[in-house]
Design a protein around this motif. Structure first.
Motif, PDB file in Angstrom:
ATOM      1  N   ALA A 193       0.830  -1.206   0.000  1.00 24.00           N
ATOM      2  CA  ALA A 193       0.000   0.000   0.000  1.00 24.00           C
ATOM      3  C   ALA A 193       0.864   1.255   0.000  1.00 24.00           C
ATOM      4  O   ALA A 193       0.553   2.247  -0.666  1.00 24.00           O
ATOM      5  CB  ALA A 193      -0.933  -0.002   1.208  1.00 24.00           C
ATOM      6  N   ASP A 250      -6.577   7.301  -7.427  1.00 20.19           N
ATOM      7  CA  ASP A 250      -6.583   6.907  -6.015  1.00 20.19           C
ATOM      8  C   ASP A 250      -7.852   7.381  -5.327  1.00 20.19           C
ATOM      9  O   ASP A 250      -8.328   8.500  -5.557  1.00 20.19           O
ATOM     10  CB  ASP A 250      -5.357   7.497  -5.307  1.00 20.19           C
ATOM     11  CG  ASP A 250      -4.052   7.075  -5.962  1.00 20.19           C
ATOM     12  OD1 ASP A 250      -3.611   5.952  -5.702  1.00 20.19           O
ATOM     13  OD2 ASP A 250      -3.500   7.866  -6.755  1.00 20.19           O
ATOM     14  N   PHE A 266      -9.611   6.404  -1.269  1.00 22.91           N
ATOM     15  CA  PHE A 266      -9.506   5.542  -0.086  1.00 22.91           C
ATOM     16  C   PHE A 266     -10.494   4.383  -0.163  1.00 22.91           C
ATOM     17  O   PHE A 266     -11.636   4.550  -0.606  1.00 22.91           O
ATOM     18  CB  PHE A 266      -9.742   6.364   1.173  1.00 22.91           C
ATOM     19  CG  PHE A 266      -8.475   6.961   1.748  1.00 22.91           C
ATOM     20  CD1 PHE A 266      -7.475   7.446   0.917  1.00 22.91           C
ATOM     21  CD2 PHE A 266      -8.280   7.032   3.116  1.00 22.91           C
ATOM     22  CE1 PHE A 266      -6.305   7.982   1.440  1.00 22.91           C
ATOM     23  CE2 PHE A 266      -7.122   7.555   3.656  1.00 22.91           C
ATOM     24  CZ  PHE A 266      -6.121   8.042   2.820  1.00 22.91           C
ATOM     25  N   GLU A 267     -10.048   3.231   0.281  1.00 30.13           N
ATOM     26  CA  GLU A 267     -10.808   2.008   0.091  1.00 30.13           C
ATOM     27  C   GLU A 267     -12.130   1.987   0.856  1.00 30.13           C
ATOM     28  O   GLU A 267     -13.017   1.188   0.540  1.00 30.13           O
ATOM     29  CB  GLU A 267      -9.969   0.777   0.459  1.00 30.13           C
ATOM     30  CG  GLU A 267      -9.433   0.756   1.859  1.00 30.13           C
ATOM     31  CD  GLU A 267      -8.478  -0.418   2.075  1.00 30.13           C
ATOM     32  OE1 GLU A 267      -8.565  -1.391   1.312  1.00 30.13           O
ATOM     33  OE2 GLU A 267      -7.657  -0.347   2.991  1.00 30.13           O
ATOM     34  N   ASN A 268     -12.305   2.871   1.847  1.00 30.14           N
ATOM     35  CA  ASN A 268     -13.585   2.925   2.554  1.00 30.14           C
ATOM     36  C   ASN A 268     -14.649   3.677   1.761  1.00 30.14           C
ATOM     37  O   ASN A 268     -15.844   3.615   2.095  1.00 30.14           O
ATOM     38  CB  ASN A 268     -13.431   3.593   3.918  1.00 30.14           C
ATOM     39  CG  ASN A 268     -13.062   5.060   3.808  1.00 30.14           C
ATOM     40  OD1 ASN A 268     -11.994   5.391   3.313  1.00 30.14           O
ATOM     41  ND2 ASN A 268     -13.941   5.942   4.255  1.00 30.14           N
ATOM     42  N   LYS A 310     -16.850   4.436  -1.734  1.00 27.50           N
ATOM     43  CA  LYS A 310     -17.438   3.618  -2.802  1.00 27.50           C
ATOM     44  C   LYS A 310     -17.161   4.233  -4.180  1.00 27.50           C
ATOM     45  O   LYS A 310     -17.317   5.442  -4.379  1.00 27.50           O
ATOM     46  CB  LYS A 310     -18.946   3.505  -2.602  1.00 27.50           C
ATOM     47  CG  LYS A 310     -19.657   2.661  -3.661  1.00 27.50           C
ATOM     48  CD  LYS A 310     -21.163   2.646  -3.433  1.00 27.50           C
ATOM     49  CE  LYS A 310     -21.875   1.873  -4.524  1.00 27.50           C
ATOM     50  NZ  LYS A 310     -23.354   1.921  -4.360  1.00 27.50           N
ATOM     51  N   ARG A 317      -9.559  -2.589  -7.650  1.00 20.16           N
ATOM     52  CA  ARG A 317      -9.097  -1.819  -6.497  1.00 20.16           C
ATOM     53  C   ARG A 317      -8.063  -2.624  -5.720  1.00 20.16           C
ATOM     54  O   ARG A 317      -8.215  -3.833  -5.531  1.00 20.16           O
ATOM     55  CB  ARG A 317     -10.257  -1.449  -5.575  1.00 20.16           C
ATOM     56  CG  ARG A 317     -11.358  -0.680  -6.252  1.00 20.16           C
ATOM     57  CD  ARG A 317     -12.367  -0.121  -5.277  1.00 20.16           C
ATOM     58  NE  ARG A 317     -11.843   1.055  -4.561  1.00 20.16           N
ATOM     59  CZ  ARG A 317     -12.572   1.817  -3.760  1.00 20.16           C
ATOM     60  NH1 ARG A 317     -13.859   1.521  -3.552  1.00 20.16           N
ATOM     61  NH2 ARG A 317     -12.048   2.867  -3.155  1.00 20.16           N
ATOM     62  N   GLU A 318      -7.018  -1.953  -5.290  1.00 20.83           N
ATOM     63  CA  GLU A 318      -6.011  -2.570  -4.440  1.00 20.83           C
ATOM     64  C   GLU A 318      -5.604  -1.544  -3.387  1.00 20.83           C
ATOM     65  O   GLU A 318      -4.974  -0.538  -3.707  1.00 20.83           O
ATOM     66  CB  GLU A 318      -4.807  -3.028  -5.259  1.00 20.83           C
ATOM     67  CG  GLU A 318      -3.830  -3.874  -4.452  1.00 20.83           C
ATOM     68  CD  GLU A 318      -2.777  -4.529  -5.327  1.00 20.83           C
ATOM     69  OE1 GLU A 318      -1.992  -5.328  -4.782  1.00 20.83           O
ATOM     70  OE2 GLU A 318      -2.729  -4.232  -6.531  1.00 20.83           O
ATOM     71  N   PHE A 319      -5.999  -1.781  -2.160  1.00 18.36           N
ATOM     72  CA  PHE A 319      -5.848  -0.807  -1.087  1.00 18.36           C
ATOM     73  C   PHE A 319      -6.528   0.491  -1.533  1.00 18.36           C
ATOM     74  O   PHE A 319      -7.685   0.462  -1.902  1.00 18.36           O
ATOM     75  CB  PHE A 319      -4.366  -0.613  -0.720  1.00 18.36           C
ATOM     76  CG  PHE A 319      -3.700  -1.884  -0.268  1.00 18.36           C
ATOM     77  CD1 PHE A 319      -3.986  -2.401   0.995  1.00 18.36           C
ATOM     78  CD2 PHE A 319      -2.834  -2.582  -1.098  1.00 18.36           C
ATOM     79  CE1 PHE A 319      -3.385  -3.578   1.426  1.00 18.36           C
ATOM     80  CE2 PHE A 319      -2.237  -3.748  -0.687  1.00 18.36           C
ATOM     81  CZ  PHE A 319      -2.522  -4.251   0.580  1.00 18.36           C
ATOM     82  N   ASN A 320      -5.805   1.609  -1.545  1.00 20.19           N
ATOM     83  CA  ASN A 320      -6.421   2.883  -1.936  1.00 20.19           C
ATOM     84  C   ASN A 320      -6.223   3.216  -3.414  1.00 20.19           C
ATOM     85  O   ASN A 320      -6.599   4.296  -3.868  1.00 20.19           O
ATOM     86  CB  ASN A 320      -5.847   4.020  -1.088  1.00 20.19           C
ATOM     87  CG  ASN A 320      -6.171   3.859   0.387  1.00 20.19           C
ATOM     88  OD1 ASN A 320      -7.157   3.244   0.754  1.00 20.19           O
ATOM     89  ND2 ASN A 320      -5.323   4.416   1.245  1.00 20.19           N
ATOM     90  N   VAL A 372      -6.900   2.661  -7.458  1.00 19.24           N
ATOM     91  CA  VAL A 372      -7.944   2.212  -8.387  1.00 19.24           C
ATOM     92  C   VAL A 372      -7.310   2.128  -9.774  1.00 19.24           C
ATOM     93  O   VAL A 372      -6.919   3.146 -10.357  1.00 19.24           O
ATOM     94  CB  VAL A 372      -9.133   3.192  -8.409  1.00 19.24           C
ATOM     95  CG1 VAL A 372     -10.217   2.680  -9.359  1.00 19.24           C
ATOM     96  CG2 VAL A 372      -9.697   3.391  -7.004  1.00 19.24           C
ATOM     97  N   TYR A 377     -18.354   8.850  -7.143  1.00 18.61           N
ATOM     98  CA  TYR A 377     -18.022   8.181  -5.881  1.00 18.61           C
ATOM     99  C   TYR A 377     -18.949   8.674  -4.771  1.00 18.61           C
ATOM    100  O   TYR A 377     -19.669   9.672  -4.930  1.00 18.61           O
ATOM    101  CB  TYR A 377     -16.573   8.463  -5.499  1.00 18.61           C
ATOM    102  CG  TYR A 377     -16.321   9.905  -5.088  1.00 18.61           C
ATOM    103  CD1 TYR A 377     -16.125  10.242  -3.751  1.00 18.61           C
ATOM    104  CD2 TYR A 377     -16.311  10.941  -6.032  1.00 18.61           C
ATOM    105  CE1 TYR A 377     -15.909  11.556  -3.367  1.00 18.61           C
ATOM    106  CE2 TYR A 377     -16.100  12.252  -5.654  1.00 18.61           C
ATOM    107  CZ  TYR A 377     -15.894  12.568  -4.319  1.00 18.61           C
ATOM    108  OH  TYR A 377     -15.698  13.874  -3.940  1.00 18.61           O
TER     109      TYR A 377
END
Length: 544
Positions: free
Chosen positions: A32, A84, A86-88, A90, A105-108, A110, A130
């Motif tokens: 990350a 990018d 944040f993964e929280n 949508k 998606r991988e961590f934060n 895209v 988003y």
């Protein structure tokens, strides 16, 4: 500014400076960290030209939703792009040429895939929709996140601070300091009865007929991702001018009188900074101070102010000398960032000393403009009580990690030491002003800074910068006497360290140039008769 937590020796209390600083890990990095901090083709094949951000903020639900319409230039043929978020948060959809794109998606991070390779030198637009509940800061600005609070009248008061943490905490972007949009539009829908203040010029408001009003702003200069901001509150507007620069202040309605009095300091500050650093670098976008529910941040053309309309740092003096109580720390420090950090930007946050050392030094420049050089030197000397000298100022590259918080006070004292090495104030001020003008609106790195100072001064400054920036130890001047002769040398981590300095020898100034080898000095006196003005040089001294 970044987070600094320290024990302040001179005052005997614990203080904190503003903003988030990431730990100087020196290893143990995660994927990350690399995804956020490194530059790979998915990022470097594209150049961000513009962000057109539309976001609706619901303070009651602590919820935001919107779209960032991103204009990019394809630099090399490419089929995959990293943005990018944040993964929280949508990802609702990502649209290109009216069709939804696939993504992973991988961590934060895209990763967005285009259906066919994109030609180089082509401009494209990607609309990134988003929504979600963004991270709420526990103690802004020392940790990144939104601030949802209320003013003393019970009205919602909302802002966000994400330096270090990342702007992708609340909107999708290419979250790396190496790439800034050339311009930005920020459209924020806030509950009716409240105002939003963002960067740049106000371009209008629109009642959305759903209980929200959209406030629109436009930035016409390059801007760091973390500087793009929203501030929602019961604001009133105060307008003034300085030469051809618009000065705009937005404060809570009941603080108007306090602000009009406190912000009178802006004009003498501009007098000083214009003289020493050149004109304000974002005249087209105006200069603003915006009252915020946290201490402060250098948000470009919308500087966050939360110092309670007091002098000092929340009414205290970070230097412990009394000098810091003569002026408003947040107004001066965060505004100086417009030149150092916002206009001249470090490519990697490992080089954030380029922002913070120069900005902290700018505090002393303001003091010198107003109250003289001796007060400025006293202030800088007092700040040394907070220097830890336990880590390198420069951090690790490519992993989104900064170096030591000594980038502030040690960095400022390093610059003051270099000024003393140059030993010509007219030359120093010319050098500093030409530095800001040469790299205005540019993204640079440490070698660029050092090369500039070396070439302009024709002095061997690389070892000096390296010792202060790359090692925790201060240069140590060692003096000894043998057979009625005085010898001196530098004890440093850096090889070939040759920093000239002025010694006071029996009441007379003598310029000497010690090296890492013992060198005979051109005088015969006792060691007790040799002194160094430690306000001018940040060094250690030992006498044998």
């Amino acid at each position: 500014m970044k987070k600094i937590i320290f024990t302040f020796i001179l005052l005997g209390i614990t203080l904190s400076s503003t903003a988030q600083v990431l730990s100087n890990k020196k290893g143990n990095y995660t994927k990350a960290d690399s995804l956020r901090g490194s530059l790979r083709p998915e990022r470097t094949n594209f150049d961000v030209l513009k962000y057109d951000l539309h976001v609706k903020v619901n303070p009651e639900k602590k919820y935001i939703s919107g779209v960032n319409k991103i204009t990019l230039k394809v630099l090399k043929p490419a089929q995959r792009l990293q943005l990018d978020l944040f993964e929280n948060m949508k990802v609702d959809s990502i649209v290109f040429q009216e069709k939804q794109l696939s993504y992973q998606r991988e961590f934060n991070a895209v990763f967005i895939d285009f259906p066919i390779p994109l030609d180089g030198k082509k401009e494209i637009k990607v609309d990134f929709y988003y929504s979600g509940n963004p991270i709420v800061a526990k103690n802004a600005p020392w940790d990144g996140g939104f601030i949802f609070t209320k003013d003393k009248n019970g009205k919602p008061w909302v802002s966000v601070a994400v330096q270090g943490t990342g702007a992708s905490l609340w909107y999708p972007n290419l979250d790396h300091q190496s790439d800034e949009p050339e311009e930005a539009e920020i459209h924020v829908a806030a509950p009716n009865g409240l105002m939003n203040v963002s960067n740049g010029r106000f371009t209008g408001k629109k009642d959305l007929n759903n209980g929200f009003t959209e406030w629109s702003w436009k930035v016409t200069n390059p801007i760091n991702n973390y500087n793009i901001i929203l501030n929602i509150g019961d604001y009133v507007h105060i307008h003034d001018t300085y030469q051809d620069l618009d000065l705009d202040y937005y404060v809570l309605s009941y603080n108007k009188d306090k602000a009009e009095k406190q912000f009178k300091e802006v004009k003498p500050m501009m007098d000083c900074f214009y003289k020493k650093f050149g004109e304000y670098p974002f005249i087209e976008d105006s200069y603003k101070l915006v009252e915020t529910p946290y201490l402060g941040m250098e948000h470009q053309s919308a500087v966050a102010y939360g110092n309670g309309f007091k002098n000092g740092y929340l009414g205290r003096d970070l230097s412990g000398t009394g000098v810091g109580l003569k002026w408003d720390f947040i107004t001066i420090h965060e505004s100086a960032h417009e030149w150092f950090g916002n206009s001249i930007t470090a490519k990697d946050i490992a080089d954030m000393w380029i922002h913070e050392a120069f900005t902290t030094y700018a505090e002393s420049v303001y003091v010198e403009c107003r109250w003289g050089k001796e007060d400025a030197l006293t202030y800088l000397f007092g700040l040394r009580g907070s220097v830890m000298n336990n880590k390198a100022i420069i951090g690790d590259y490519g992993v989104n990690t900064e170096g030591s918080s000594d980038m502030y006070y040690k960095g400022a004292n390093m610059l003051n030491s270099i000024r003393s090495v140059i030993n010509d104030d007219d030359k120093w001020w010319t050098l500093l002003k030409e530095y800001t003008e040469t790299y205005k609106h540019q993204i640079i790195d440490t070698p660029t800074v050092i090369n500039y100072f070396e070439k302009r001064t024709q002095a061997k400054l690389t070892p000096v910068f390296d010792q202060y920036l790359k090692y925790s130890r201060l240069p140590e001047l060692q003096l000894k006497k043998e057979k009625n002769k005085v010898y001196a040398r530098w004890n440093t981590d850096v090889e070939d360290f040759n920093m000239p300095l002025t010694l006071n020898v029996n009441g007379k100034d003598v310029l000497v140039s010690p090296t890492n080898q013992w060198k005979k000095m051109p005088f015969k006196v006792s060691l007790e008769e040799i002194e160094v003005d430690l306000k001018k040089y940040y060094i250690l001294i030992s006498k044998e």
